[in-house]
Design an enzyme around this catalytic site. Structure first.
Site, short mmCIF file in Angstrom:
data_model
loop_
_atom_site.label_atom_id
_atom_site.label_comp_id
_atom_site.label_asym_id
_atom_site.label_seq_id
_atom_site.Cartn_x
_atom_site.Cartn_y
_atom_site.Cartn_z
N HIS A 46 9.15 -9.70 8.22
CA HIS A 46 10.49 -9.30 8.64
C HIS A 46 11.33 -10.53 9.01
CE1 HIS A 46 9.69 -5.04 8.52
NE2 HIS A 46 8.66 -5.16 9.33
N GLU A 151 -0.55 1.04 11.93
CA GLU A 151 0.84 1.46 12.13
C GLU A 151 1.27 2.59 11.21
OE1 GLU A 151 3.19 -2.03 11.47
OE2 GLU A 151 2.28 -2.49 9.54
N ASP A 175 6.45 1.07 14.13
CA ASP A 175 6.15 1.69 12.84
C ASP A 175 5.24 2.91 13.00
OD1 ASP A 175 7.22 0.06 10.44
OD2 ASP A 175 6.46 -1.48 11.77
#
Length: 253
Positions: A46, A151, A175
């Site tokens: 990310h 997740e 998540d």
């Protein structure tokens, strides 16, 4: 620069505290090292960085004696090998539960534990200067961490085999909450049940637990709950928070 103690050994002694690094600059690495973090996770999933920039972050961490793990979005053999040869302290795999955990273990480990490609002409092996192949294998296999992120709602699929392959079982609460149908509700019943199941499987295998903490208070709570690998906030949240606080103190005429 060799680390005085591996992150694995340090984690065996006490909880370790790190943060996500999303800005691929050596100045950020320097500041986080000087601020007292035990490690950082370079966020190749990310962030707006290339694998080359991630390798630069790893090397900057080594220069400061700060272990740098790299969070990757997928099992790319070439990227993982480059990051480890740059000196990454481990690889943290997004959606790294289930069968992916076993594949991660293979890619971060030299034979006979895994299938990692072999070369001594790289930074983590000191370019083969004064290091034998066997010695490098032993050092790397005993220190490099495989961190799998739990997740997704299918977290229980193959959980025992996953735990056997991992050095840290990491809960990605944001998540996970989304995949469980309770976006952002980290104290929901499905989230509590998932955390309890993952924790129980980790305890059964003797695997340290890790988690993301969005605040110092959440990090303290994770430590109190027995988590050993806590990633608190990120460089971006620290910059944003500090900038906002500083700006609010300025006098405008």
């Amino acid at each position: 620069m060799a680390f005085s103690q591996s992150l694995r050994d340090l984690m065996a002694e006490r909880p370790v505290l790190g943060t996500f690094l999303k800005i691929p600059r050596f100045e950020i690495v320097d500041i986080l090292a000087l601020s007292g973090f035990d490690f950082v996770v370079c966020d190749y999933e990310h962030s707006q960085m290339s694998v080359g920039e991630a390798c630069d972050v790893v090397r900057a961490g080594r220069a400061r004696g700060l272990p740098v793990l790299v969070r990757v979005p997928a099992l790319d053999r070439g990227d993982i090998n480059r990051l480890l040869e740059a000196g990454a302290a481990g690889i943290q795999l997004a959606r790294g539960s289930g069968a992916a955990a076993g594949e991660l273990r293979k890619l971060v480990s030299y034979p006979p534990l895994g299938t990692r490609s072999v070369s001594l002409a790289q930074p983590a092996a000191d370019y083969g200067m004064g290091v034998t192949l066997a010695g490098h294998f032993e050092r790397s296999n005993s220190t490099v961490l495989a961190v799998g992120q739990f997740e997704t709602a299918d977290y229980a699929d193959g959980i025992d085999a996953a735990m056997a392959a991992l050095d840290v079982a990491f809960i990605g609460p944001v998540d996970l909450s989304v995949d469980l149908g309770t976006p952002g509700e980290q104290d929901s019943e499905p989230m509590r049940a998932a955390a309890a199941a993952i924790e129980a499987a980790a305890v059964a295998r003797g695997v340290p637990m890790g988690i993301f903490a969005g605040s110092p208070e959440a990090a303290a709570d994770a430590v109190a709950r027995g988590y050993r690998y806590i990633v608190a906030g990120s460089d971006l949240t620290m910059v944003a928070g500090g900038a906002k606080q500083f700006s609010s103190l300025l006098t405008r005429v």
